[in-house]
Design a protein around this motif. Sequence first.
Motif, mmCIF file in Angstrom:
data_model
loop_
_atom_site.group_PDB
_atom_site.id
_atom_site.type_symbol
_atom_site.label_atom_id
_atom_site.label_comp_id
_atom_site.label_asym_id
_atom_site.label_seq_id
_atom_site.Cartn_x
_atom_site.Cartn_y
_atom_site.Cartn_z
ATOM 1 N N LEU A 81 70.921 19.768 8.500
ATOM 2 C CA LEU A 81 70.690 18.357 8.640
ATOM 3 C C LEU A 81 71.958 17.405 8.729
ATOM 4 C CD1 LEU A 81 67.149 18.398 6.818
ATOM 5 C CD2 LEU A 81 67.656 18.347 9.221
ATOM 6 N N MET A 82 72.717 17.819 7.835
ATOM 7 C CA MET A 82 73.952 17.063 7.734
ATOM 8 C C MET A 82 74.704 17.071 9.228
ATOM 9 S SD MET A 82 73.639 15.276 4.848
ATOM 10 C CE MET A 82 75.474 14.820 4.265
ATOM 11 N N SER A 107 73.216 15.089 11.554
ATOM 12 C CA SER A 107 73.354 13.584 11.502
ATOM 13 C C SER A 107 74.580 13.124 11.873
ATOM 14 C CB SER A 107 73.039 13.356 9.967
ATOM 15 O OG SER A 107 71.780 13.648 9.521
ATOM 16 N N TYR A 108 75.674 13.842 11.222
ATOM 17 C CA TYR A 108 76.965 13.632 11.919
ATOM 18 C C TYR A 108 77.185 13.605 13.478
ATOM 19 C CZ TYR A 108 82.021 14.185 12.735
ATOM 20 O OH TYR A 108 83.363 13.874 13.478
ATOM 21 N N TRP A 109 76.601 14.380 14.128
ATOM 22 C CA TRP A 109 76.957 14.396 15.461
ATOM 23 C C TRP A 109 76.079 13.479 16.335
ATOM 24 C CZ3 TRP A 109 81.252 16.259 17.339
ATOM 25 C CH2 TRP A 109 81.985 17.172 16.877
ATOM 26 N N LEU A 110 74.933 13.153 15.660
ATOM 27 C CA LEU A 110 73.796 12.276 16.202
ATOM 28 C C LEU A 110 74.626 10.630 15.990
ATOM 29 C CD1 LEU A 110 71.255 11.289 17.584
ATOM 30 C CD2 LEU A 110 70.249 11.398 14.984
ATOM 31 N N HIS A 142 79.950 16.270 25.538
ATOM 32 C CA HIS A 142 80.345 17.264 24.405
ATOM 33 C C HIS A 142 79.143 17.012 23.345
ATOM 34 C CE1 HIS A 142 82.202 18.369 20.729
ATOM 35 N NE2 HIS A 142 82.599 19.398 21.081
ATOM 36 N N HIS A 143 79.023 15.766 22.860
ATOM 37 C CA HIS A 143 78.052 15.625 21.699
ATOM 38 C C HIS A 143 76.553 16.069 22.024
ATOM 39 C CE1 HIS A 143 81.648 13.724 20.092
ATOM 40 N NE2 HIS A 143 81.126 12.386 20.006
ATOM 41 N N ILE A 144 76.277 15.638 23.404
ATOM 42 C CA ILE A 144 74.886 15.970 23.645
ATOM 43 C C ILE A 144 74.787 17.629 23.556
ATOM 44 C CG2 ILE A 144 73.180 16.323 25.643
ATOM 45 C CD1 ILE A 144 74.083 13.741 26.585
ATOM 46 N N VAL A 145 75.624 18.178 23.877
ATOM 47 C CA VAL A 145 75.696 19.842 23.847
ATOM 48 C C VAL A 145 75.709 20.359 22.662
ATOM 49 C CG1 VAL A 145 76.731 22.030 24.396
ATOM 50 C CG2 VAL A 145 76.625 20.247 26.252
ATOM 51 N N VAL A 171 72.835 22.732 17.628
ATOM 52 C CA VAL A 171 72.500 22.464 16.321
ATOM 53 C C VAL A 171 70.835 22.451 16.278
ATOM 54 C CG1 VAL A 171 72.609 21.061 14.194
ATOM 55 C CG2 VAL A 171 74.592 21.369 15.714
ATOM 56 N N GLY A 172 70.428 21.645 17.070
ATOM 57 C CA GLY A 172 68.696 21.266 17.035
ATOM 58 C C GLY A 172 68.101 22.647 17.323
#
Length: 385
Positions: A198-199, A202-205, A228-231, A236-237
Amino acid sequence: MPSSLIPIFSFRPLHALSPRSASPALANAWPAKQANRSAWIRWAVDPVASFKLLLFHLILYLNWEFVAPYVNLGIQNPFAGLFLLKGRVPGTASEDPRYQKSWWDLAFLAYYVVFFSFIRQSVAIRVSRPVAKYFGLKRESKIDRFGEQTYALLYFGASGICGYFVMCHLPTYWYNTNEFWLGYPHWDMRPDLKRYYLMQFSYWLQQLIVLVLGLEKPRKDYTELVAHHIVTLWLVGWSYLINLTYIGNAVYMSMDLPDAFFAFSKLLNYIQWDTAKLYAYAIFFAIWTYFRHYLNIRILWSVWYELPNIPEWTRKWSWSEGVYLVSWMRYQVFIPLLLLQFLNLFWYYLMTKILIRGLTSKPVDDIRSDDEGEGEKDTPVKKDD
């Protein structure tokens, strides 16, 4: 992981960074920026605003803890799920508690998005900026880059260490890949594994929110950063939802630890410690080789050859039973990891050129600059700043 690799053996500070850390706001322009921020999004760039939000929810939690026993409401603290894990599996022993996915995970994510905003901006303004000026950096763009690499070093170092300790308590230690699949589904998680996941999310979100809302001056590689962040969030999700957290922990640790050493090498470059940065880069090169190639190839091999070792009854898609490894899921896991390895090999080629030039003492030019704009005038730091 870096979207492009910039030589760090030139005799001047570099302008590039990995997209695994977006650029912190410039403290010099902070008052003007803050004045134009909507109160709804100011928490993302103002450490004071984010701290107030965090403190507000903490006070609500403590108030409930102290008051509830006297009014005997019989209701669990509704604010606990904001920063404490929820979803404990009923009947699990207190010495070995287990957790499952919960709708409270969404509240946990929201709270720690604000938490990372506070840490990120506090590091950029209160920590790295004074250190950068102590080492003689005068231009705002260099101080900005120094700040983002300081934050990257702290986050990826901490995340890599946490990932290691999580793995220490899993049967997958040290990259015992067959355990990714034996006993699947791993839906009942140790608390440290669930918190770690979860951390990460949270960081990438938080990083994506800052980019998408335009809370920072767009970089030249803005589109690549968003993609990059979306991928990353998808990986992760998705692995969290389909109970592939064992292999997820292994992949994330193999990414975070090399990035921490990369950020450290770049910090040495910014302050122009030429001999130290050469040794640091050589160490980073060896660590990258082991984690990003040797271990990642082992993970790929495991997906292709060991995934069939999953229990027979889990070869279906069933939400109620927590199993999702239908026949096509093998490719769903393998192909993104293979593409990632191709990118790693491309960066490895650039890194090898950098190392050779550094060892032969040949000055090199940047392969690519990711300053915000070509020919843009840089602003010196004010004397009283």
